[in-house]
Write a protein that holds these residues in place. Sequence first.
Motif, PDB file in Angstrom:
ATOM      1  N   PHE A   1       9.372   0.804  -7.834  1.00 32.63           N
ATOM      2  CA  PHE A   1       7.940   0.249  -7.011  1.00 32.63           C
ATOM      3  C   PHE A   1       7.613   1.123  -6.073  1.00 32.63           C
ATOM      4  O   PHE A   1       6.733   2.374  -6.223  1.00 32.63           O
ATOM      5  CB  PHE A   1       7.829  -1.533  -6.038  1.00 32.63           C
ATOM      6  CG  PHE A   1       6.810  -0.512  -5.491  1.00 32.63           C
ATOM      7  CD1 PHE A   1       5.589  -0.976  -5.575  1.00 32.63           C
ATOM      8  CD2 PHE A   1       6.933  -1.624  -3.649  1.00 32.63           C
ATOM      9  CE1 PHE A   1       4.182  -0.732  -4.507  1.00 32.63           C
ATOM     10  CE2 PHE A   1       5.879  -0.906  -2.817  1.00 32.63           C
ATOM     11  CZ  PHE A   1       4.424  -0.693  -3.632  1.00 32.63           C
TER      12      PHE A   1
ATOM     13  N   MET B   1      -2.029  -3.713  -5.950  1.00 38.24           N
ATOM     14  CA  MET B   1      -1.294  -4.108  -4.910  1.00 38.24           C
ATOM     15  C   MET B   1      -0.177  -4.914  -6.312  1.00 38.24           C
ATOM     16  O   MET B   1       0.648  -6.018  -5.594  1.00 38.24           O
ATOM     17  CB  MET B   1      -0.359  -4.033  -4.051  1.00 38.24           C
ATOM     18  CG  MET B   1      -1.123  -3.172  -3.053  1.00 38.24           C
ATOM     19  SD  MET B   1       0.328  -1.388  -2.694  1.00 38.24           S
ATOM     20  CE  MET B   1      -0.480  -0.248  -2.627  1.00 38.24           C
TER      21      MET B   1
ATOM     22  N   SER C   1       3.537  -4.521  -7.064  1.00 39.59           N
ATOM     23  CA  SER C   1       4.087  -4.653  -5.304  1.00 39.59           C
ATOM     24  C   SER C   1       4.993  -6.082  -5.507  1.00 39.59           C
ATOM     25  O   SER C   1       4.897  -6.895  -6.378  1.00 39.59           O
ATOM     26  CB  SER C   1       3.630  -4.381  -4.323  1.00 39.59           C
ATOM     27  OG  SER C   1       2.520  -5.458  -3.698  1.00 39.59           O
TER      28      SER C   1
ATOM     29  N   MET D   1       1.616  -9.076  -3.400  1.00 39.97           N
ATOM     30  CA  MET D   1       0.707  -8.193  -3.098  1.00 39.97           C
ATOM     31  C   MET D   1      -0.381  -8.048  -1.830  1.00 39.97           C
ATOM     32  O   MET D   1      -0.445  -7.530  -1.393  1.00 39.97           O
ATOM     33  CB  MET D   1      -0.638  -8.601  -4.365  1.00 39.97           C
ATOM     34  CG  MET D   1       0.252  -8.243  -5.809  1.00 39.97           C
ATOM     35  SD  MET D   1      -1.627  -8.772  -6.413  1.00 39.97           S
ATOM     36  CE  MET D   1      -1.466 -10.925  -6.492  1.00 39.97           C
TER      37      MET D   1
ATOM     38  N   PHE E   1       2.041  -5.248   1.245  1.00 45.94           N
ATOM     39  CA  PHE E   1       1.596  -4.153   0.173  1.00 45.94           C
ATOM     40  C   PHE E   1       0.350  -4.186   0.606  1.00 45.94           C
ATOM     41  O   PHE E   1       0.652  -2.986   1.091  1.00 45.94           O
ATOM     42  CB  PHE E   1       2.366  -3.854  -0.739  1.00 45.94           C
ATOM     43  CG  PHE E   1       4.327  -3.944  -0.835  1.00 45.94           C
ATOM     44  CD1 PHE E   1       4.441  -3.378  -0.763  1.00 45.94           C
ATOM     45  CD2 PHE E   1       4.561  -5.445  -0.949  1.00 45.94           C
ATOM     46  CE1 PHE E   1       6.676  -3.367  -0.119  1.00 45.94           C
ATOM     47  CE2 PHE E   1       6.096  -5.394  -0.247  1.00 45.94           C
ATOM     48  CZ  PHE E   1       6.449  -4.247  -0.374  1.00 45.94           C
ATOM     49  N   TRP E   2      -0.384  -4.652   0.922  1.00 46.86           N
ATOM     50  CA  TRP E   2      -2.389  -3.955   0.418  1.00 46.86           C
ATOM     51  C   TRP E   2      -2.221  -3.828   1.996  1.00 46.86           C
ATOM     52  O   TRP E   2      -3.193  -3.362   2.182  1.00 46.86           O
ATOM     53  CB  TRP E   2      -2.859  -4.974  -0.184  1.00 46.86           C
ATOM     54  CG  TRP E   2      -3.876  -6.006   0.308  1.00 46.86           C
ATOM     55  CD1 TRP E   2      -3.277  -7.093   0.532  1.00 46.86           C
ATOM     56  CD2 TRP E   2      -4.967  -5.992   1.801  1.00 46.86           C
ATOM     57  NE1 TRP E   2      -4.421  -7.921   1.121  1.00 46.86           N
ATOM     58  CE2 TRP E   2      -5.366  -7.231   1.528  1.00 46.86           C
ATOM     59  CE3 TRP E   2      -5.466  -5.037   1.686  1.00 46.86           C
ATOM     60  CZ2 TRP E   2      -5.974  -7.433   2.882  1.00 46.86           C
ATOM     61  CZ3 TRP E   2      -6.323  -5.797   3.374  1.00 46.86           C
ATOM     62  CH2 TRP E   2      -6.982  -6.694   2.855  1.00 46.86           C
TER      63      TRP E   2
ATOM     64  N   ASP F   1      -0.228  -0.579   3.184  1.00 46.79           N
ATOM     65  CA  ASP F   1      -1.062   0.331   2.566  1.00 46.79           C
ATOM     66  C   ASP F   1      -2.671   0.852   3.336  1.00 46.79           C
ATOM     67  O   ASP F   1      -2.825   1.328   3.293  1.00 46.79           O
ATOM     68  CB  ASP F   1      -1.439   0.260   0.981  1.00 46.79           C
ATOM     69  CG  ASP F   1      -2.289   1.172   0.065  1.00 46.79           C
ATOM     70  OD1 ASP F   1      -1.084   2.417   0.875  1.00 46.79           O
ATOM     71  OD2 ASP F   1      -2.815   1.512  -0.285  1.00 46.79           O
TER      72      ASP F   1
ATOM     73  N   LEU G   1       3.107   2.018   4.304  1.00 49.32           N
ATOM     74  CA  LEU G   1       3.164   2.207   2.699  1.00 49.32           C
ATOM     75  C   LEU G   1       3.333   3.748   2.431  1.00 49.32           C
ATOM     76  O   LEU G   1       2.546   4.283   2.026  1.00 49.32           O
ATOM     77  CB  LEU G   1       2.914   1.656   1.526  1.00 49.32           C
ATOM     78  CG  LEU G   1       3.186   1.018   1.082  1.00 49.32           C
ATOM     79  CD1 LEU G   1       4.787   0.423   0.462  1.00 49.32           C
ATOM     80  CD2 LEU G   1       2.436   0.729  -0.616  1.00 49.32           C
TER      81      LEU G   1
ATOM     82  N   LYS H   1      -1.750   5.298  -8.565  1.00 50.76           N
ATOM     83  CA  LYS H   1      -2.818   4.270  -8.092  1.00 50.76           C
ATOM     84  C   LYS H   1      -2.864   3.617  -9.236  1.00 50.76           C
ATOM     85  O   LYS H   1      -5.067   4.004  -8.503  1.00 50.76           O
ATOM     86  CB  LYS H   1      -2.532   3.492  -6.654  1.00 50.76           C
ATOM     87  CG  LYS H   1      -1.472   3.387  -5.358  1.00 50.76           C
ATOM     88  CD  LYS H   1      -2.071   3.174  -4.320  1.00 50.76           C
ATOM     89  CE  LYS H   1      -2.638   3.614  -3.733  1.00 50.76           C
ATOM     90  NZ  LYS H   1      -2.687   3.456  -2.086  1.00 50.76           N
TER      91      LYS H   1
END
Length: 376
Positions: free
Chosen positions: A93, A105, A108, A111, A114-115, A118, A123, A129
């Motif tokens: 990842f 994500m 990832s 999700m 990590f979103w 981001d 991140l 992406k």
Amino acid sequence: MKNKIFKMLFCIIKYIYYYFYCKIKKINNNDLWLISERGTDARDNSYHLYKYIKNNHPEINIKYVININSVDAKKIHNEDIINYGSKEHYIYFLTAGKLISTHIMGYSPDMSIFWRLDKYHLLKIKGKKIMLQHGITQNYIEFMSKKIANLDLFICGAYPEYNYILNNYGYDENIVKYTGFARYDNLINEEKNQILVMPTFRKWLNYESNFTQTEYFIKWNSLLNNNKLIKYLEDNNLTLIFYPHYEIQKNLHHFSSKSDKVIIADFNHFDVQQLLKESKMLITDYSSVFFDFGYMKKPVFYYQFDNKKFRQHHYQEGYFNYKTMGFGSINKKEDELINKIINYNSNENNFKRNLEFFQLYDKNNCNRIYKEIIKL
């Protein structure tokens, strides 16, 4: 609540640890394509693109993120499986050159976590992406916009959708591409004597303490037990398959029918695309699966008993107007819906709207997507 916080903190700590681990070890996987859906499945656009690449471009170094205990794991070549949440998952990842998913994500280790990282620019990942999408976007969904998701490639499945994304999501034409969905290459009509019922979820249901007291449950369960509908099924030797949205599946055990002509279908034993290909009619509310059904030029019936609440508390209406662009009749009452189904005449089919919406019918969607990824 404490468990959620602990899970989030543990996930972030692992991310930080593997970030520095990859830095120290100087791990480089620029040639790797990491692809996934939600980490639990292989039956959507990501799976069909993966299968295309394996069959047509074996030179591509591609790995598929999926829980090894998933019922879909057997679809993926053993050497390509990256177990969801594993050490290898974190490393790939962080270091893969291409990050591909149907969801923001989705590739990832989590999700939702990590979103958010981001979104706030916390991140640090190397990969481009790539968003293949789970369904046709018909409403404005802010977390998919450039200011939050900042995608490098946004794949669209229909021409009006492409124009809407291009004009409202902050991306330019170098990022937004109309290629058609990967899974549409496999949408071949295999019609059986069955009707498919596929309602989508509602955000507010997550906050309801008693699911069986919600309007959503009462309305859909009533439909499954409608005497007039059951008689129609029996007289025409039809099977009705009820398969609600992925997020509703956890409440599937609450639904039931007094008829053996009605099947309550679960995620582990039924594949959405296969159900769409095999069904002769579709009943839905706002689920984007009707686009797939319409792509095959088969009749759709909308059951929208909570339209006002849906627009206020779930998604506001985007470019897609069901009255002027929809692929079938809009119904707000159960009896109205049943009568439309019973009196449906296939000789009155008019798929002009379908043809205007989908302008690519050549089964080359995967190839177009592959070429766009290669350009990156």
